[in-house]
Design a protein around this motif. Sequence first.
Motif, PDB file in Angstrom:
ATOM      1  N   GLN A 100       0.865  -1.182   0.000  1.00  0.00           N
ATOM      2  CA  GLN A 100       0.000   0.000   0.000  1.00  0.00           C
ATOM      3  C   GLN A 100       0.903   1.233   0.000  1.00  0.00           C
ATOM      4  O   GLN A 100       1.209   1.806   1.041  1.00  0.00           O
ATOM      5  N   LEU A 101       1.310   1.622  -1.183  1.00  0.00           N
ATOM      6  CA  LEU A 101       2.241   2.737  -1.330  1.00  0.00           C
ATOM      7  C   LEU A 101       1.515   4.067  -1.240  1.00  0.00           C
ATOM      8  O   LEU A 101       0.391   4.214  -1.720  1.00  0.00           O
ATOM      9  N   SER A 142       6.154   5.206  -1.161  1.00  0.00           N
ATOM     10  CA  SER A 142       6.793   4.645   0.016  1.00  0.00           C
ATOM     11  C   SER A 142       5.728   4.015   0.915  1.00  0.00           C
ATOM     12  O   SER A 142       4.548   4.318   0.812  1.00  0.00           O
ATOM     13  N   GLN A 143       6.190   3.149   1.777  1.00  0.00           N
ATOM     14  CA  GLN A 143       5.313   2.506   2.748  1.00  0.00           C
ATOM     15  C   GLN A 143       6.120   2.285   4.019  1.00  0.00           C
ATOM     16  O   GLN A 143       7.261   1.820   3.977  1.00  0.00           O
TER      17      GLN A 143
END
Length: 156
Positions: free
Chosen positions: A115-116, A121-122
Amino acid sequence: MKSTDKNKSFTLWPYAIVVAMVLFMGYIAMFVYRAMNHEVNLVSTDYYDQEIKYQDQIERVRRTQALGDLMLEYNAENQTVLLQLPATYQGKKMSGEITLFRPSDNKLDKKLPLQLGRDHSQLLDVAELEEGIWKVRVNFSADGETYFSEKTIQKR
């Protein structure tokens, strides 16, 4: 009485040798028994299926490296892992899965959805993971192509 009867004395050496050999054979038999009854866990339960698909995996890794490999940063203080994809993936619709893989015990493995955020980013919370070596595996697809990256972290 004959003189030979007087010179014969009782010796324990033959008995000691036989006892030592029996004990050694017992030890070997116990070792073999324990080895045969020891549960052997492969790193993965579907190891052989994964081995057949290995060439596809090599291609996924090559595609990932060609577009730029992902960055992974472990923060021991906050117990987080920051996953960052390079800018070359901008504009691509992405989906995938993150696996937190424990090489020493596959029962501790965790799977999370990819789930960016907007910046690709995550942030992963790894506080509940046990200390030790973990492999962070990211399997994802973008625009019909599949990609893979794996990084190792040492959780403290």
